[in-house]
Design a protein around this motif. Structure first.
Motif, mmCIF file in Angstrom:
data_model
loop_
_atom_site.group_PDB
_atom_site.id
_atom_site.type_symbol
_atom_site.label_atom_id
_atom_site.label_comp_id
_atom_site.label_asym_id
_atom_site.label_seq_id
_atom_site.Cartn_x
_atom_site.Cartn_y
_atom_site.Cartn_z
ATOM 1 N N PRO A 66 0.824 -1.210 0.000
ATOM 2 C CA PRO A 66 0.000 0.000 0.000
ATOM 3 C C PRO A 66 0.859 1.260 0.000
ATOM 4 N N GLN A 67 0.421 2.249 -0.755
ATOM 5 C CA GLN A 67 1.056 3.561 -0.770
ATOM 6 C C GLN A 67 0.513 4.363 0.407
ATOM 7 N N ILE A 68 1.314 5.282 0.913
ATOM 8 C CA ILE A 68 0.887 6.070 2.076
ATOM 9 C C ILE A 68 -0.400 6.830 1.795
ATOM 10 N N ASP A 69 -0.527 7.417 0.607
ATOM 11 C CA ASP A 69 -1.754 8.163 0.318
ATOM 12 C C ASP A 69 -2.967 7.247 0.302
ATOM 13 N N SER A 70 -2.795 6.022 -0.172
ATOM 14 C CA SER A 70 -3.905 5.056 -0.156
ATOM 15 C C SER A 70 -4.268 4.675 1.278
ATOM 16 N N LEU A 71 -3.255 4.450 2.100
ATOM 17 C CA LEU A 71 -3.513 4.113 3.501
ATOM 18 C C LEU A 71 -4.282 5.233 4.188
ATOM 19 N N LEU A 72 -3.847 6.463 3.977
ATOM 20 C CA LEU A 72 -4.521 7.600 4.608
ATOM 21 C C LEU A 72 -5.941 7.771 4.098
ATOM 22 N N ARG A 73 -6.136 7.535 2.804
ATOM 23 C CA ARG A 73 -7.473 7.647 2.214
ATOM 24 C C ARG A 73 -8.428 6.637 2.842
ATOM 25 N N ILE A 74 -7.891 5.483 3.226
ATOM 26 C CA ILE A 74 -8.722 4.434 3.809
ATOM 27 C C ILE A 74 -8.861 4.617 5.317
ATOM 28 N N LEU A 75 -7.781 4.959 5.995
ATOM 29 C CA LEU A 75 -7.817 5.067 7.450
ATOM 30 C C LEU A 75 -8.588 6.289 7.952
ATOM 31 N N THR A 76 -8.486 7.402 7.253
ATOM 32 C CA THR A 76 -9.096 8.643 7.724
ATOM 33 C C THR A 76 -10.611 8.514 7.920
ATOM 34 N N PRO A 77 -11.377 7.996 6.957
ATOM 35 C CA PRO A 77 -12.824 7.857 7.188
ATOM 36 C C PRO A 77 -13.165 6.905 8.342
ATOM 37 N N LEU A 78 -12.227 6.022 8.677
ATOM 38 C CA LEU A 78 -12.441 5.102 9.796
ATOM 39 C C LEU A 78 -12.060 5.735 11.133
ATOM 40 N N GLY A 79 -11.485 6.951 11.065
ATOM 41 C CA GLY A 79 -11.102 7.647 12.290
ATOM 42 C C GLY A 79 -9.693 7.332 12.762
ATOM 43 N N TYR A 80 -8.835 6.891 11.856
ATOM 44 C CA TYR A 80 -7.456 6.536 12.198
ATOM 45 C C TYR A 80 -6.484 7.315 11.332
ATOM 46 N N THR A 81 -5.227 7.324 11.767
ATOM 47 C CA THR A 81 -4.150 7.916 10.998
ATOM 48 C C THR A 81 -2.894 7.079 11.194
#
Length: 91
Positions: A66-81
């Protein structure tokens, strides 16, 4: 049939690379647990994150790193970083 354990033993992989692989596996396992704890399917998570479901599937099955931007795109709506923290030193 060759198993991962045998193949891994035959490969020349540095300890640094093995550590990176383990970190990535742990990150992906954690993401899957978060998704499941929220009662979301891959498709529902994909819709929340504005990505296609196969992106989630490939990430969860470790087809691609996973690329960092993809991880952030997925984690942010879940309330994580993501956070950078020191590794625990083995004694």
């Amino acid at each position: 049939m060759t198993t991962w354990k045998k193949l891994k033993n035959d490969l020349v992989i540095s300890q640094e690379d093995l550590n990176a692989i383990e970190l990535e596996k742990n990150l992906i396992r954690t993401m899957v647990r978060i998704r499941e704890a929220n009662g979301l399917t891959q498709a529902e998570l994909a819709k929340m994150c504005n990505v296609k479901q196969p992106v989630i599937a490939r990430m969860e099955s470790s087809v691609h790193s996973p690329q960092i931007d993809s991880l952030l795109r997925i984690l942010t709506p879940l309330g994580y970083t993501l956070q950078i923290v020191p590794l625990e030193k083995k004694q």
